[in-house]
Design an enzyme around this catalytic site. Structure first.
Site, PDB file in Angstrom:
ATOM      1  N   HIS A 124      28.233  21.702  21.695  1.00  0.00           N
ATOM      2  CA  HIS A 124      29.027  20.863  20.793  1.00  0.00           C
ATOM      3  C   HIS A 124      30.046  21.694  20.013  1.00  0.00           C
ATOM      4  CE1 HIS A 124      25.288  18.015  20.341  1.00  0.00           C
ATOM      5  NE2 HIS A 124      25.700  18.123  21.583  1.00  0.00           N
ATOM      6  N   ARG A 149      31.668  19.604  24.522  1.00  0.00           N
ATOM      7  CA  ARG A 149      31.825  18.324  23.822  1.00  0.00           C
ATOM      8  C   ARG A 149      32.630  18.565  22.547  1.00  0.00           C
ATOM      9  NH1 ARG A 149      27.232  14.881  20.515  1.00  0.00           N
ATOM     10  NH2 ARG A 149      28.086  16.101  18.811  1.00  0.00           N
ATOM     11  N   TYR A 161      30.572  11.270  12.570  1.00  0.00           N
ATOM     12  CA  TYR A 161      29.529  11.813  13.430  1.00  0.00           C
ATOM     13  C   TYR A 161      30.044  13.022  14.217  1.00  0.00           C
ATOM     14  CZ  TYR A 161      26.604  12.795  17.332  1.00  0.00           C
ATOM     15  OH  TYR A 161      25.848  13.487  18.239  1.00  0.00           O
ATOM     16  N   ASP A 209      31.710  12.323  22.380  1.00  0.00           N
ATOM     17  CA  ASP A 209      30.583  11.409  22.138  1.00  0.00           C
ATOM     18  C   ASP A 209      31.011  10.356  21.112  1.00  0.00           C
ATOM     19  OD1 ASP A 209      28.166  10.178  21.645  1.00  0.00           O
ATOM     20  OD2 ASP A 209      27.085  12.004  21.067  1.00  0.00           O
ATOM     21  N   HIS A 211      29.102   7.924  20.155  1.00  0.00           N
ATOM     22  CA  HIS A 211      27.877   7.666  19.388  1.00  0.00           C
ATOM     23  C   HIS A 211      27.710   6.171  19.085  1.00  0.00           C
ATOM     24  CE1 HIS A 211      24.620  10.059  17.978  1.00  0.00           C
ATOM     25  NE2 HIS A 211      24.655   9.606  16.741  1.00  0.00           N
ATOM     26  N   GLU A 235      30.878   9.732  26.212  1.00  0.00           N
ATOM     27  CA  GLU A 235      29.449   9.518  25.957  1.00  0.00           C
ATOM     28  C   GLU A 235      29.200   8.330  25.037  1.00  0.00           C
ATOM     29  OE1 GLU A 235      27.314  13.043  24.774  1.00  0.00           O
ATOM     30  OE2 GLU A 235      25.930  11.883  23.548  1.00  0.00           O
ATOM     31  N   GLU A 261      20.897   8.057  25.655  1.00  0.00           N
ATOM     32  CA  GLU A 261      19.977   8.725  24.725  1.00  0.00           C
ATOM     33  C   GLU A 261      19.163   7.739  23.899  1.00  0.00           C
ATOM     34  OE1 GLU A 261      23.139  10.997  22.755  1.00  0.00           O
ATOM     35  OE2 GLU A 261      22.470  10.181  20.851  1.00  0.00           O
ATOM     36  N   ARG A 282      21.821   9.685  30.660  1.00  0.00           N
ATOM     37  CA  ARG A 282      21.470  10.825  29.795  1.00  0.00           C
ATOM     38  C   ARG A 282      20.358  10.486  28.810  1.00  0.00           C
ATOM     39  NH1 ARG A 282      23.566  11.405  25.650  1.00  0.00           N
ATOM     40  NH2 ARG A 282      23.704  13.663  25.786  1.00  0.00           N
ATOM     41  N   ASP A 315      17.493  18.600  17.871  1.00  0.00           N
ATOM     42  CA  ASP A 315      16.352  17.924  17.239  1.00  0.00           C
ATOM     43  C   ASP A 315      15.208  17.625  18.197  1.00  0.00           C
ATOM     44  OD1 ASP A 315      18.934  15.893  17.163  1.00  0.00           O
ATOM     45  OD2 ASP A 315      17.210  14.990  18.130  1.00  0.00           O
ATOM     46  N   GLU A 338      22.928  18.991  28.366  1.00  0.00           N
ATOM     47  CA  GLU A 338      23.307  19.246  26.968  1.00  0.00           C
ATOM     48  C   GLU A 338      22.387  20.329  26.393  1.00  0.00           C
ATOM     49  OE1 GLU A 338      22.521  15.974  24.293  1.00  0.00           O
ATOM     50  OE2 GLU A 338      24.146  16.582  22.958  1.00  0.00           O
ATOM     51  N   TRP A 401      25.694  -0.339  15.054  1.00  0.00           N
ATOM     52  CA  TRP A 401      25.807   0.686  16.104  1.00  0.00           C
ATOM     53  C   TRP A 401      24.537   0.814  16.889  1.00  0.00           C
ATOM     54  CZ3 TRP A 401      24.323   6.278  15.050  1.00  0.00           C
ATOM     55  CH2 TRP A 401      23.364   6.343  14.030  1.00  0.00           C
TER      56      TRP A 401
END
Ligand code: EZ4
Ligand code: CO
Length: 401
Positions: A124, A149, A161, A209, A211, A235, A261, A282, A315, A338, A401
């Site tokens: 990232h 990314r 984000y 991304d 998000h 993404e 995700e 993903r 995370d 990733e 979202w």
């Protein structure tokens, strides 16, 4: 029976960030390690493991991974969702680790053997300005990354984000609240990629991304506006609940799409895969129920020319990152992995994990996953409550979202 499960230990630890880890020990002394970290709701998974699932595992045969998976998934009756399927992932990963150790083989070997020398990976790059994002991307390219990314702060918004978080007015132990608006976002991102291409050239693979912030027609517009910059993929352009929305993006653009995700099982992925509405699936191995579910998702994706790009944020622990790479190496329709480096304290608690070499991730030939948990070190880093950010619009409403 050597493979009888005699002990199941849940470990919640915070070496820089919270992880929910699992150690399953068999009668012979061979043990496996797993990861069921669910960022922001870690203790829900830990309680599910400790109070509901561990008692079901004692006395079972660790060799029977598929049967244990079905037993735990169906056995709850209520179906999975993120909490239970993360708990299931921790069990599943630990059982695969045990199988590898018993066979004295690295997991990629048991999963069918290497199809490639390493897993192409991305990380990232972010910044508060185009220049800062570009400089950060350049640093990664100089380190050998071949895919990056790119995220940037959006003028007129707060804490976009992926652009790096400012200090939290609600206090560090409550969720940060982003302020976000679609119009400046949709104007800014194509300009970011115009800038990145003019500074970094065409050889490097770049992507972004979203998000899950956009409506279907906004996502279609963004995908179309980004076409000249040839993204590796776009993404998570849309929320995960309404699959048919992805058709609208496809009707308007040839920008490849990655998604997954927030999916927690194979059935959620299926409509996007079988209609070829995405190019990269993903999912997060730690949230879909582990290696057993992910390899099925990979297999069905292969039939529809969809490639894997398993979720690999910081995370989830190095245990899931290792599981990702073992599966990547054995998957013919692997696309990209990733990967974000962990804070250094993480390596005090969890040993092993993938190694980065010139744009690719590899794992050692150690049996199983090649990871271990130092329980004493884990105790030195107790759990600290933490939340993911939430998003509000300019009028104060919570963004959908
Ligand atoms: O924000 O895993 O693509 N990666 C991501 C991640 C997610 C986190 C949430 O816990 O979107 O960085
Ligand atoms: Co994402």
């Amino acid at each position: 029976m050597d493979t009888r499960i005699v002990d199941v230990k849940t470990v919640v630890t915070c070496p820089g960030r919270n992880f929910v880890l699992l150690k399953i020990t068999t009668e012979s002394g061979v043990y496996g390690v797993g990861d069921g970290t669910l960022n922001g709701r870690e203790l829900a998974v830990a309680e599910a493991l400790d109070k509901h699932i561990a008692p079901l595992l004692i006395g079972r045969d660790a060799d029977q991974i598929e049967d244990t998976w079905q037993y735990l998934f169906r056995g709850s009756y209520w179906r999975g969702g993120p909490v239970l399927n993360s708990a299931l992932a921790a069990v599943d990963t630990a059982l695969w680790d045990i199988k590898g150790k018993r066979a004295n083989m690295p997991l990629y070997s048991i999963l069918g053997g290497k199809t490639r020398h390493g897993a192409l990976c991305y990380t990232h790059a972010s910044g508060s300005t185009f220049e800062e994002t570009t400089d950060n991307a350049r640093k990664f390219i100089e380190r050998g990354f071949k895919v990056v990314r790119c995220q940037t702060e959006i003028p007129g918004t707060v804490g976009t984000y992926g652009a790096g978080q400012s200090s939290n007015p609600h206090g560090e132990s409550l969720p940060f609240e982003e302020r976000w608006e679609p119009s400046p976002y949709l104007r800014t991102i194509p300009k970011l990629f115009e800038h990145l291409r003019s500074e970094l050239g065409d050889d490097i693979e770049l992507f972004h991304d979203v998000h899950e912030r956009l409506t279907p027609i906004q996502a279609a517009r963004l995908a179309k506006d980004l076409e000249p910059y040839h993204l590796f993929f776009l993404e998570d352009p849309l929320r995960p609940e309404h699959h048919a929305s992805f058709r609208i993006i496809r009707q308007h653009s040839t920008t490849p799409i990655g998604m997954g995700e927030l999916f927690t099982n194979k059935w959620e992925c299926l409509p996007l895969i079988q209609e070829q509405l995405i190019d990269f699936i993903r999912c997060d191995l730690a949230h879909v129920g582990g290696i057993t579910e992910a390899r099925k998702i990979a297999a069905v994706s292969e039939c529809f020319q969809v490639q894997t790009a398993w979720h690999g944020p910081p995370d989830i622990s190095p245990i899931t990152h290792a599981a990702n790479v073992h599966l990547d190496l054995a998957t013919p329709n692997f696309g990209v992995q990733e990967w974000v480096e962990h804070p250094t304290e993480v390596s005090e608690v969890i040993h092993g994990g993938p190694t980065f070499v010139d744009g690719y991730l590899t794992v050692t030939d150690a049996p199983g996953l090649g990871c271990d948990i130092d329980l004493e070190a884990a105790n030195r880093f107790p759990y600290q409550r933490a939340y993911l950010p939430t998003v509000r619009r300019a009028d104060g409403s919570v963004h959908d979202w």
